[in-house]
Motif scaffolding. Structure first.
Motif, PDB file in Angstrom:
ATOM      1  N   ILE A   5       0.843  -1.200   0.000  1.00 59.04           N
ATOM      2  CA  ILE A   5       0.000   0.000   0.000  1.00 59.04           C
ATOM      3  C   ILE A   5       0.879   1.252   0.000  1.00 59.04           C
ATOM      4  O   ILE A   5       0.627   2.219  -0.722  1.00 59.04           O
ATOM      5  CB  ILE A   5      -0.936  -0.007   1.222  1.00 59.04           C
ATOM      6  CG1 ILE A   5      -1.923  -1.172   1.140  1.00 59.04           C
ATOM      7  CG2 ILE A   5      -1.681   1.325   1.339  1.00 59.04           C
ATOM      8  CD1 ILE A   5      -2.786  -1.332   2.376  1.00 59.04           C
ATOM      9  N   GLU A   6       1.919   1.225   0.796  1.00 60.10           N
ATOM     10  CA  GLU A   6       2.805   2.378   0.934  1.00 60.10           C
ATOM     11  C   GLU A   6       3.504   2.725  -0.374  1.00 60.10           C
ATOM     12  O   GLU A   6       3.792   3.897  -0.653  1.00 60.10           O
ATOM     13  CB  GLU A   6       3.831   2.090   2.027  1.00 60.10           C
ATOM     14  CG  GLU A   6       4.564   3.301   2.549  1.00 60.10           C
ATOM     15  CD  GLU A   6       5.377   2.966   3.775  1.00 60.10           C
ATOM     16  OE1 GLU A   6       5.515   3.846   4.646  1.00 60.10           O
ATOM     17  OE2 GLU A   6       5.891   1.835   3.869  1.00 60.10           O
ATOM     18  N   SER A   7       3.779   1.722  -1.183  1.00 63.56           N
ATOM     19  CA  SER A   7       4.517   1.949  -2.431  1.00 63.56           C
ATOM     20  C   SER A   7       3.601   2.206  -3.631  1.00 63.56           C
ATOM     21  O   SER A   7       4.085   2.489  -4.727  1.00 63.56           O
ATOM     22  CB  SER A   7       5.404   0.735  -2.733  1.00 63.56           C
ATOM     23  OG  SER A   7       4.607  -0.430  -2.954  1.00 63.56           O
ATOM     24  N   ALA A   8       2.287   2.098  -3.427  1.00 61.28           N
ATOM     25  CA  ALA A   8       1.344   2.239  -4.540  1.00 61.28           C
ATOM     26  C   ALA A   8       1.291   3.672  -5.052  1.00 61.28           C
ATOM     27  O   ALA A   8       1.367   4.636  -4.284  1.00 61.28           O
ATOM     28  CB  ALA A   8      -0.043   1.784  -4.109  1.00 61.28           C
ATOM     29  N   GLN A   9       1.143   3.818  -6.360  1.00 58.71           N
ATOM     30  CA  GLN A   9       1.021   5.122  -6.993  1.00 58.71           C
ATOM     31  C   GLN A   9      -0.443   5.568  -7.033  1.00 58.71           C
ATOM     32  O   GLN A   9      -1.355   4.744  -7.053  1.00 58.71           O
ATOM     33  CB  GLN A   9       1.574   5.062  -8.427  1.00 58.71           C
ATOM     34  CG  GLN A   9       3.037   4.659  -8.520  1.00 58.71           C
ATOM     35  CD  GLN A   9       3.957   5.637  -7.829  1.00 58.71           C
ATOM     36  OE1 GLN A   9       3.815   6.849  -8.007  1.00 58.71           O
ATOM     37  NE2 GLN A   9       4.908   5.128  -7.049  1.00 58.71           N
ATOM     38  N   GLU A  10      -0.635   6.877  -7.066  1.00 64.31           N
ATOM     39  CA  GLU A  10      -1.982   7.442  -7.110  1.00 64.31           C
ATOM     40  C   GLU A  10      -2.514   7.396  -8.542  1.00 64.31           C
ATOM     41  O   GLU A  10      -2.521   8.398  -9.267  1.00 64.31           O
ATOM     42  CB  GLU A  10      -1.953   8.881  -6.605  1.00 64.31           C
ATOM     43  CG  GLU A  10      -1.605   9.035  -5.138  1.00 64.31           C
ATOM     44  CD  GLU A  10      -2.754   8.658  -4.215  1.00 64.31           C
ATOM     45  OE1 GLU A  10      -3.860   8.381  -4.735  1.00 64.31           O
ATOM     46  OE2 GLU A  10      -2.546   8.621  -3.001  1.00 64.31           O
ATOM     47  N   ASN A  11      -2.953   6.219  -8.976  1.00 68.49           N
ATOM     48  CA  ASN A  11      -3.472   6.082 -10.337  1.00 68.49           C
ATOM     49  C   ASN A  11      -4.931   5.638 -10.382  1.00 68.49           C
ATOM     50  O   ASN A  11      -5.475   5.372 -11.450  1.00 68.49           O
ATOM     51  CB  ASN A  11      -2.610   5.090 -11.132  1.00 68.49           C
ATOM     52  CG  ASN A  11      -2.500   3.735 -10.431  1.00 68.49           C
ATOM     53  OD1 ASN A  11      -3.279   3.416  -9.537  1.00 68.49           O
ATOM     54  ND2 ASN A  11      -1.522   2.949 -10.844  1.00 68.49           N
ATOM     55  N   GLY A  12      -5.555   5.536  -9.206  1.00 70.44           N
ATOM     56  CA  GLY A  12      -6.953   5.146  -9.153  1.00 70.44           C
ATOM     57  C   GLY A  12      -7.193   3.661  -9.280  1.00 70.44           C
ATOM     58  O   GLY A  12      -8.343   3.211  -9.264  1.00 70.44           O
ATOM     59  N   LEU A  13      -6.120   2.885  -9.407  1.00 69.52           N
ATOM     60  CA  LEU A  13      -6.253   1.446  -9.611  1.00 69.52           C
ATOM     61  C   LEU A  13      -5.878   0.627  -8.382  1.00 69.52           C
ATOM     62  O   LEU A  13      -6.283  -0.526  -8.254  1.00 69.52           O
ATOM     63  CB  LEU A  13      -5.378   1.001 -10.799  1.00 69.52           C
ATOM     64  CG  LEU A  13      -5.686   1.660 -12.148  1.00 69.52           C
ATOM     65  CD1 LEU A  13      -4.678   1.199 -13.189  1.00 69.52           C
ATOM     66  CD2 LEU A  13      -7.107   1.338 -12.585  1.00 69.52           C
ATOM     67  N   ARG A  14      -5.107   1.221  -7.486  1.00 68.00           N
ATOM     68  CA  ARG A  14      -4.629   0.482  -6.329  1.00 68.00           C
ATOM     69  C   ARG A  14      -4.871   1.260  -5.049  1.00 68.00           C
ATOM     70  O   ARG A  14      -4.985   2.493  -5.054  1.00 68.00           O
ATOM     71  CB  ARG A  14      -3.125   0.185  -6.469  1.00 68.00           C
ATOM     72  CG  ARG A  14      -2.779  -0.719  -7.641  1.00 68.00           C
ATOM     73  CD  ARG A  14      -1.275  -0.870  -7.776  1.00 68.00           C
ATOM     74  NE  ARG A  14      -0.668  -1.431  -6.573  1.00 68.00           N
ATOM     75  CZ  ARG A  14       0.649  -1.541  -6.392  1.00 68.00           C
ATOM     76  NH1 ARG A  14       1.490  -1.111  -7.322  1.00 68.00           N
ATOM     77  NH2 ARG A  14       1.129  -2.077  -5.282  1.00 68.00           N
TER      78      ARG A  14
ATOM     79  N   ARG B 248      -3.033   7.532   1.031  1.00 65.56           N
ATOM     80  CA  ARG B 248      -3.990   8.641   1.098  1.00 65.56           C
ATOM     81  C   ARG B 248      -5.419   8.139   1.201  1.00 65.56           C
ATOM     82  O   ARG B 248      -6.208   8.641   2.008  1.00 65.56           O
ATOM     83  CB  ARG B 248      -3.833   9.531  -0.132  1.00 65.56           C
ATOM     84  CG  ARG B 248      -4.770  10.742  -0.157  1.00 65.56           C
ATOM     85  CD  ARG B 248      -4.579  11.558  -1.428  1.00 65.56           C
ATOM     86  NE  ARG B 248      -4.897  10.766  -2.612  1.00 65.56           N
ATOM     87  CZ  ARG B 248      -6.128  10.634  -3.117  1.00 65.56           C
ATOM     88  NH1 ARG B 248      -7.150  11.232  -2.509  1.00 65.56           N
ATOM     89  NH2 ARG B 248      -6.346   9.924  -4.199  1.00 65.56           N
ATOM     90  N   LEU B 249      -5.774   7.136   0.401  1.00 67.97           N
ATOM     91  CA  LEU B 249      -7.131   6.602   0.427  1.00 67.97           C
ATOM     92  C   LEU B 249      -7.432   5.940   1.765  1.00 67.97           C
ATOM     93  O   LEU B 249      -8.530   6.065   2.304  1.00 67.97           O
ATOM     94  CB  LEU B 249      -7.315   5.601  -0.716  1.00 67.97           C
ATOM     95  CG  LEU B 249      -7.313   6.176  -2.131  1.00 67.97           C
ATOM     96  CD1 LEU B 249      -7.365   5.057  -3.164  1.00 67.97           C
ATOM     97  CD2 LEU B 249      -8.476   7.137  -2.320  1.00 67.97           C
ATOM     98  N   ARG B 250      -6.457   5.222   2.271  1.00 68.87           N
ATOM     99  CA  ARG B 250      -6.649   4.579   3.584  1.00 68.87           C
ATOM    100  C   ARG B 250      -6.918   5.627   4.659  1.00 68.87           C
ATOM    101  O   ARG B 250      -7.821   5.482   5.485  1.00 68.87           O
ATOM    102  CB  ARG B 250      -5.416   3.738   3.924  1.00 68.87           C
ATOM    103  CG  ARG B 250      -5.496   3.038   5.296  1.00 68.87           C
ATOM    104  CD  ARG B 250      -4.883   3.907   6.379  1.00 68.87           C
ATOM    105  NE  ARG B 250      -4.960   3.289   7.691  1.00 68.87           N
ATOM    106  CZ  ARG B 250      -4.785   3.952   8.832  1.00 68.87           C
ATOM    107  NH1 ARG B 250      -4.564   5.264   8.814  1.00 68.87           N
ATOM    108  NH2 ARG B 250      -4.833   3.330   9.985  1.00 68.87           N
ATOM    109  N   ASP B 251      -6.122   6.693   4.682  1.00 68.40           N
ATOM    110  CA  ASP B 251      -6.288   7.721   5.703  1.00 68.40           C
ATOM    111  C   ASP B 251      -7.619   8.444   5.565  1.00 68.40           C
ATOM    112  O   ASP B 251      -8.272   8.774   6.570  1.00 68.40           O
ATOM    113  CB  ASP B 251      -5.139   8.724   5.633  1.00 68.40           C
ATOM    114  CG  ASP B 251      -3.818   8.140   6.135  1.00 68.40           C
ATOM    115  OD1 ASP B 251      -3.832   7.007   6.657  1.00 68.40           O
ATOM    116  OD2 ASP B 251      -2.782   8.811   5.997  1.00 68.40           O
TER     117      ASP B 251
END
Length: 295
Positions: free
Chosen positions: A37-46, A50-53
């Protein structure tokens, strides 16, 4: 069968602490999953940090809206982080996962008469999935977590550490170490992904240690060090997390008034919960204020 944490409240505090320490490792999120999760990019796919928070802040708003306990919120966050660490979910499913984790926590921690209907939760949170969707997701979550629900959370440790350190405190120190303020600080930390990777006992003691330091309660340093030894927490780890907590609380204090929860939650519901929710609308759009320290 749902796995529950034994309730050792009638035992001496030190025995209760040992029981929680023995169990906490079984209820922690998988570190490898959190790193993904920490390494995921903000591309709307993963799933991303930020989404978790954002989702945790929504759960905090729901907790305040319904007047549920801090225990319910802490447990919901624990369930959410544990599930996200073992399942790769798409961002579009996060709201359903989060609400299900919250619902499981509510049913585990609150009195049955105060548990809202699933349909009410969906309407209040303005989600578009159905009750059937929610029930299916709840079953998936329970199975993936092996029905281990009642986790020893950082809140359990914080309350226990607070009770233990007060045994060594004078009247003024007891007034300064306000448990409501400490719990509010913990809620702020729950909204930060970084603390998902930290043991509940370490996070709780770091919050307490920071308060002891900031309040200048030098007479409690020895009692704090005793708790540290009893919990098998390294001094370097405690200092590092204490500093991280301090930074988190500074950021939280600077944003809580200017950044309401990213999703407005409605209070238009029916039935027995309408009366109790009617006067709570204002609270739901604001993150909680951390009480001032005693002067």
């Amino acid at each position: 069968m749902i796995d529950t944490v034994p309730a050792p409240e009638g035992m001496p505090l030190t025995v209760q602490l040992k029981a929680l320490l023995d169990q906490e490792i079984r209820y922690q999120p998988k570190l490898c999953g959190l790193k993904i999760i920490e390494s995921a990019q903000e591309n709307g796919l993963r799933m991303t940090v930020r989404l978790r928070d954002y989702e945790v802040k929504d759960l905090l708003s729901l907790t305040r809206f319904f007047g549920f306990s801090a225990e319910t919120f802490s447990l919901a966050v624990n369930l959410l982080d544990r599930f996200l660490s073992v399942m790769k979910i798409q961002p579009k499913h996060l709201a359903c996962v989060g609400l299900c984790c919250f619902y499981i926590a509510v049913k585990s921690s609150e009195e049955e008469k105060n548990v809202p209907l699933a349909s009410d939760l969906i309407r209040i949170s303005q989600n578009r999935f159905t009750v059937s969707d929610m029930m299916r997701m709840e079953k998936i979550i329970m199975e993936k977590l092996h029905w281990k629900v009642r986790a020893p959370t950082a809140l359990h440790f914080l309350r226990l550490y607070h009770s233990l350190i007060l045994l060594q405190a004078d009247a003024d120190s007891k007034k300064s170490l306000n448990i409501d303020r400490l719990e509010a600080q913990l809620k702020a930390c729950h909204c930060c992904f970084a603390f998902s990777k930290i043991k509940p006992s370490l996070l709780a003691l770091a919050i307490l240690a920071l308060e002891v330091q900031e309040q200048g309660l030098c007479e409690l340093i020895e009692a704090q060090q005793t708790l540290q030894l009893q919990s098998n927490i390294k001094a370097g780890d405690l200092v590092c997390v204490r500093e991280l907590v301090g930074k988190c609380l500074i950021e939280y204090a600077s944003t809580k008034c200017s950044k309401p929860s990213h999703r407005k939650l409605r209070w238009v519901i029916s039935g027995r919960t309408a009366r109790s929710l009617k006067h709570s609308y204002y609270k739901i759009t604001h993150l909680p204020t951390i009480p001032e320290a005693a002067s």
